[in-house]
Design a protein around this motif. Structure first.
Motif, mmCIF file in Angstrom:
data_model
loop_
_atom_site.group_PDB
_atom_site.id
_atom_site.type_symbol
_atom_site.label_atom_id
_atom_site.label_comp_id
_atom_site.label_asym_id
_atom_site.label_seq_id
_atom_site.Cartn_x
_atom_site.Cartn_y
_atom_site.Cartn_z
ATOM 1 N N ASP A 163 0.802 -1.220 0.000
ATOM 2 C CA ASP A 163 0.000 0.000 0.000
ATOM 3 C C ASP A 163 0.834 1.270 0.000
ATOM 4 O O ASP A 163 0.309 2.370 -0.177
ATOM 5 N N SER A 164 2.153 1.149 0.193
ATOM 6 C CA SER A 164 3.027 2.318 0.158
ATOM 7 C C SER A 164 3.537 2.618 -1.248
ATOM 8 O O SER A 164 4.242 3.608 -1.453
ATOM 9 N N MET A 165 3.185 1.802 -2.225
ATOM 10 C CA MET A 165 3.684 1.977 -3.580
ATOM 11 C C MET A 165 2.828 2.987 -4.354
ATOM 12 O O MET A 165 1.715 3.329 -3.961
ATOM 13 N N GLU A 224 7.982 1.538 -6.836
ATOM 14 C CA GLU A 224 8.452 1.658 -5.460
ATOM 15 C C GLU A 224 9.839 2.283 -5.488
ATOM 16 O O GLU A 224 10.685 1.900 -6.299
ATOM 17 N N GLU A 225 10.067 3.268 -4.623
ATOM 18 C CA GLU A 225 11.376 3.878 -4.517
ATOM 19 C C GLU A 225 12.167 3.215 -3.399
ATOM 20 O O GLU A 225 11.673 3.051 -2.289
ATOM 21 N N VAL A 226 13.403 2.832 -3.729
ATOM 22 C CA VAL A 226 14.276 2.172 -2.770
ATOM 23 C C VAL A 226 15.606 2.905 -2.729
ATOM 24 O O VAL A 226 16.212 3.158 -3.781
ATOM 25 N N GLU A 227 16.068 3.266 -1.531
ATOM 26 C CA GLU A 227 17.386 3.865 -1.362
ATOM 27 C C GLU A 227 18.383 2.773 -0.995
ATOM 28 O O GLU A 227 18.134 1.966 -0.101
ATOM 29 N N MET A 228 19.516 2.766 -1.707
ATOM 30 C CA MET A 228 20.508 1.729 -1.437
ATOM 31 C C MET A 228 21.905 2.252 -1.748
ATOM 32 O O MET A 228 22.080 3.195 -2.527
ATOM 33 N N ASP A 229 22.906 1.636 -1.106
ATOM 34 C CA ASP A 229 24.307 1.917 -1.415
ATOM 35 C C ASP A 229 24.743 0.979 -2.523
ATOM 36 O O ASP A 229 24.705 -0.255 -2.374
ATOM 37 N N VAL A 230 25.175 1.558 -3.632
ATOM 38 C CA VAL A 230 25.600 0.734 -4.760
ATOM 39 C C VAL A 230 27.045 0.293 -4.598
ATOM 40 O O VAL A 230 27.387 -0.874 -4.799
ATOM 41 N N LEU A 231 27.909 1.220 -4.189
ATOM 42 C CA LEU A 231 29.328 0.895 -4.018
ATOM 43 C C LEU A 231 29.895 1.782 -2.926
ATOM 44 O O LEU A 231 29.753 3.002 -2.968
ATOM 45 N N LYS A 283 14.431 9.578 -10.062
ATOM 46 C CA LYS A 283 13.680 9.490 -8.813
ATOM 47 C C LYS A 283 12.302 10.082 -9.043
ATOM 48 O O LYS A 283 12.094 10.895 -9.946
ATOM 49 N N LEU A 284 11.368 9.663 -8.225
ATOM 50 C CA LEU A 284 9.994 10.149 -8.345
ATOM 51 C C LEU A 284 9.936 11.603 -7.919
ATOM 52 O O LEU A 284 10.345 11.962 -6.820
ATOM 53 N N LEU A 285 9.443 12.441 -8.814
ATOM 54 C CA LEU A 285 9.284 13.856 -8.501
ATOM 55 C C LEU A 285 7.896 14.141 -7.936
ATOM 56 O O LEU A 285 7.746 14.786 -6.902
#
Length: 250
Positions: free
Chosen positions: A58-60, A100-107, A128-130
């Motif tokens: 429901d957060s999407m 769905e927006e996901v924050e992650m460390d790529v490197l 990113k979603l504006l």
């Protein structure tokens, strides 16, 4: 003799692995009674349902492109054996996109075991979603129709279709320009041909607001006619009132 089913208001919501829908469709039927009299009925029919959407939460966010297909309207008998009921069946086909927006460390770091590691960098654009904006545009226009001045007695039914001709990104949002195609069925003063159809269009412009709009933006835009009515204001003039629904994903 003739039926038409057009989509109207549609509200959707993403739940846990499901898409919930609540909508309306406008059903119009132009018919001939057993005694040979021509008549019509127009009614708004509400519907609701849900569609499995595995993995959704429901957060999407979601973007929907619906269309009615396989529409069928048939006359049916009531409890007294009289043909007084209309049965309506239709399929709501849709293209559904869920985000769905996901924050992650790529490197975080890089190194080499057998020597000095020199890291080279370059810029990589990430989307990113504006903003997701569900908005409604009201269209009101008075039309003078001298070509049907001597004929028109009453308007029975009207429909509309949106055609977007251009979109332009500005600092305040997205400028949308287009036309609303209109068609209405009306009663004539001619006994041999008592009904006729008028078709035309009304231009419109609308700003889908997004303050501080960046330059590099990608967007998806969908639209539909939520409500439309055409009423006589004189012997040769009508007033068009419509609500256009726009969904934009920036």
């Amino acid at each position: 003799l003739w039926t038409e089913v057009t989509p109207g208001k549609l509200d959707t919501r993403i739940g846990e692995e499901v898409l919930l829908l609540q909508g309306e469709m406008l059903v119009f039927c132009f018919y001939e009674s057993p005694d040979g009299r021509l008549d019509w009925i127009e009614q708004t029919v509400a519907y609701e349902g849900k569609i499995p959407c595995y993995g959704a939460k429901d957060s999407m966010y979601h973007q929907l492109y619906p269309v009615f297909t396989d529409v069928a309207v048939e006359s049916r008998m009531d409890e007294e054996g009289e043909v007084r009921i209309l049965g309506v069946e239709a399929t709501l086909d849709m293209r559904l996109i869920v985000y769905e927006e996901v924050e992650m460390d790529v490197l975080e770091d890089a190194y080499a075991l057998d020597g000095e590691c020199e890291i080279k960098y370059k810029d990589c654009p990430c989307e990113k979603l504006l903003m997701q904006n569900h908005t409604k545009c009201k269209v009101t226009e008075k039309l003078t129709l001298p070509e049907i001045k001597e004929d028109i007695l009453q308007i029975c039914h009207s429909t509309g279709r949106v055609e977007v001709e251009s979109t332009q990104i500005t600092e305040k949002g997205i400028e949308v320009e287009g036309v609303l195609h209109i068609q209405f069925l009306y009663i004539k003063s001619d006994d041999e041909i008592p009904f006729d159809v008028w078709q035309g269009m009304v231009p419109f412009s609308y700003l889908l607001e997004c303050p501080d709009m960046p330059k590099d933006v990608r967007y998806q835009l969908s639209n539909r006619v939520e409500q439309i009515s055409v009423t006589m204001t004189g012997s040769d003039s009508v007033e068009v009132k419509a609500v256009l629904d726009f969904d934009v994903f920036l």
